[in-house]
Design an enzyme around this catalytic site. Structure first.
Site, mmCIF file in Angstrom:
data_model
loop_
_atom_site.group_PDB
_atom_site.id
_atom_site.type_symbol
_atom_site.label_atom_id
_atom_site.label_comp_id
_atom_site.label_asym_id
_atom_site.label_seq_id
_atom_site.Cartn_x
_atom_site.Cartn_y
_atom_site.Cartn_z
ATOM 1 N N SER A 69 3.600 10.140 7.172
ATOM 2 C CA SER A 69 4.350 9.139 6.420
ATOM 3 C C SER A 69 3.595 7.819 6.525
ATOM 4 O O SER A 69 2.651 7.696 7.302
ATOM 5 C CB SER A 69 5.777 9.019 6.942
ATOM 6 N N LYS A 70 3.995 6.848 5.733
ATOM 7 C CA LYS A 70 3.202 5.622 5.647
ATOM 8 C C LYS A 70 3.196 4.859 6.971
ATOM 9 O O LYS A 70 2.194 4.270 7.349
ATOM 10 C CB LYS A 70 3.732 4.739 4.512
ATOM 11 N N VAL A 71 4.335 4.867 7.656
ATOM 12 C CA VAL A 71 4.387 4.175 8.944
ATOM 13 C C VAL A 71 4.479 5.226 10.046
ATOM 14 O O VAL A 71 5.393 6.045 10.055
ATOM 15 C CB VAL A 71 5.604 3.231 9.018
ATOM 16 N N GLU A 74 0.880 -1.173 0.000
ATOM 17 C CA GLU A 74 0.000 0.000 0.000
ATOM 18 C C GLU A 74 0.912 1.216 0.000
ATOM 19 O O GLU A 74 1.586 1.485 0.996
ATOM 20 C CB GLU A 74 -0.901 -0.029 1.238
#
Lengths: 349, 349
Positions: free
Chosen positions: B343-345, B151
């Site tokens: 951010s993605k994480v 993702e």
């Protein structure tokens, strides 16, 4: 608004904010022994789970209680979902569960229905309510009367801190409970120190339609309750949440046009809150802090006493937020005693 | 933004929204038997409590799961407060508790710490994650791989519905679980029907900085997730909540300047949602409805199939909301694949 009408605006809300220290003394004088007895019962026979059922302001008191149960009793804690019961017919196995219903009016049908299901499912049920003659009080095994006196402003203030005080007396560890008797005095100091600072802050926020409030753990209850007061009295889109949840997405909406008001004092959460405050300032956000000065504010003076137990913070840090909600409403020509679209007793099913 | 940059904007988010039906088929093909086995285990040996630990989007999937546990299993359910553990050192007695950790990345330290505490406290621990090699996956007794594929858009879409699908397969009653295999087909219909309607809605919402989204019970998860997507991608102050909680205060902020988007279909919650929609319209609010046509919308066509089980609604009704978030971002010149400040994480402690 005409001049006499404007003078009357917010009179009830401001009076109810101001009388909180007195109401705390009343509550402890009248229910202190009862709460101490219930506390001993819980310690002697711990339930397997403490379940809270509440709506609105009372649900924010439950947020603080959730942290109290986990950190003080070492038990899991949950917030009930009344719709699962009232709409989808859930019947839960609640043997050895303590259900605590929290409601100023004691009249919301979904709360009463949930309590009835919980009793049938084996739970021990306790109500904290300002209405000992209410439907809710009649439905539970035991009732703690909040003794907040009649609350006539629609936005709840003194009933919220009465709920917090009763929950702290019920659940917190002994060294924290021992400090409750003198807390009214600290509250008086907070209220008098906050007055002028909050008027200035309300002026700065006068034209914003959006605010974000944040705190961590116990103080996340204050962030949520502050946001609810601002929504109710000033029609601001105020997001109140845990600072951790803020970082997981909603922080994207913060920029120069949306102020961030933090609840942060010395304690295990101070570093995380300092990081959030600095992150916000680095992005040009107007950040301020209600706290004891451990996390640097922008314009607000330290309002809370240093060294206060984190469990007791919600009782004091919401006071400036209540004053802010009243002042922001008045600055916008809204009567905070009578917000549009709301009545004192909300009935949901 | 230059023309080529604008064309690339939102490409990843839109692709990930579109591929959800395929990913659902993958997930059921690869983990269907595992989930069915876990379901049987839970039915054969019910825990005393199901506890969810999650942040952000995954926490919204937990809202739906909370209703599933109560209505399908007749057990209490709770959402964990990681800060009680990571900051205030809570150690809970979690014997006979099932802890379900939900995280796309499996990397947020507070989620991993919570799981470690829960195992030490006696809980059986299960992770639903898109990263079977993550720290979280290594910390639990058993892992369900969400098989959502990489993702890359920051705003989670396909991992959210994979979480919902896995939770439904894990918890829902048999007659509902039996419908999961064909749900990809209904999802394709929703996505194609929603496209043009959502572009129009994004145009209508183009200049607003505030939105309120609401649903009841299962659909309150959709309201929360829709609001989170709008905050993340379009920087709108979007309040997503249970319609009952809305009535207990925040409704005061609704007026002609703040649209209300409801998630409402036929079912036990339809009457309450109809009342809310009519209340809003009576106050001049721009109200629209994502649903099956049972609760009258303003401009949106019925997007969901009639007669869908309420437990399955969250899987379908979030699809138009995801498209809306992408379209609103593009209408404002924001790249929804790369929202500012995220951010993605996300690592919280």
């Amino acid at each position: 608004m005409s001049a006499p009408a404007q003078r009357a605006c917010g009179r009830r809300m401001r009076r109810e904010i101001a009388e909180q220290p007195d109401r705390w003394q009343d509550l402890l004088a009248r229910e202190g022994d009862h709460l101490a007895h219930l506390h001993e019962e819980i310690r002697a026979h711990p339930p397997r789970l403490v379940l809270f059922v509440a709506r609105g302001t009372s649900d924010n008191a439950a947020v603080c209680a959730d942290y109290l149960v986990q950190t003080s009793l070492g038990l899991p804690s949950a917030s009930a979902s009344p719709s699962a019961v009232t709409m989808f017919g859930a019947r839960l196995d609640l043997r050895d569960v303590l259900l605590v219903a929290i409601s100023q009016s004691g009249e919301s049908p979904d709360i009463v229905s949930y309590v009835e299901m919980a009793r049938a499912g084996g739970a021990t049920t306790l109500a904290l309510t300002n209405a000992p003659g209410s439907a809710l009080a009649g439905a539970v095994h035991d009732v703690v009367d909040l003794h907040a006196g009649p609350e006539s402003a629609v936005a709840a203030t003194k009933s919220y801190t009465a709920e917090l005080l009763a929950l702290t007396a019920l659940i917190a560890p002994d060294d924290v409970r021992a400090q409750l008797d003198d807390l009214h005095s600290a509250a008086r100091d907070v209220l008098s120190a906050a007055g002028p600072a909050v008027v200035e802050l309300a002026g700065r926020y006068r034209y914003t339609t959006r605010v974000v409030t944040a705190g961590r753990a116990f103080s996340s209850a204050s962030a949520r309750e502050a946001a609810l007061k601002l929504m109710e009295t000033s029609y601001v889109s105020a997001h109140g949440m845990s600072a951790a949840d803020l970082l997981h997405g909603p922080i994207a909406l913060l920029d120069q046009s949306v102020p961030l008001l933090c609840f942060a004092s010395g304690g295990p959460d101070a570093n995380a809150m300092t990081e959030l405050v600095e992150l916000g300032r680095g992005q040009g956000v107007d950040v301020d802090v209600i706290g004891d000065g451990s996390v640097a504010s922008s314009t607000l003076p330290p309002l809370l006493p240093r060294g206060l137990a984190p469990q007791l913070r919600p009782l004091l840090e919401v006071l400036p937020a209540q004053l802010l909600a009243a002042e922001m409403a008045l600055a916008r020509g809204i009567d905070p005693d009578r917000p549009r679209g709301l009545s004192k007793v909300t009935r949901t099913y």
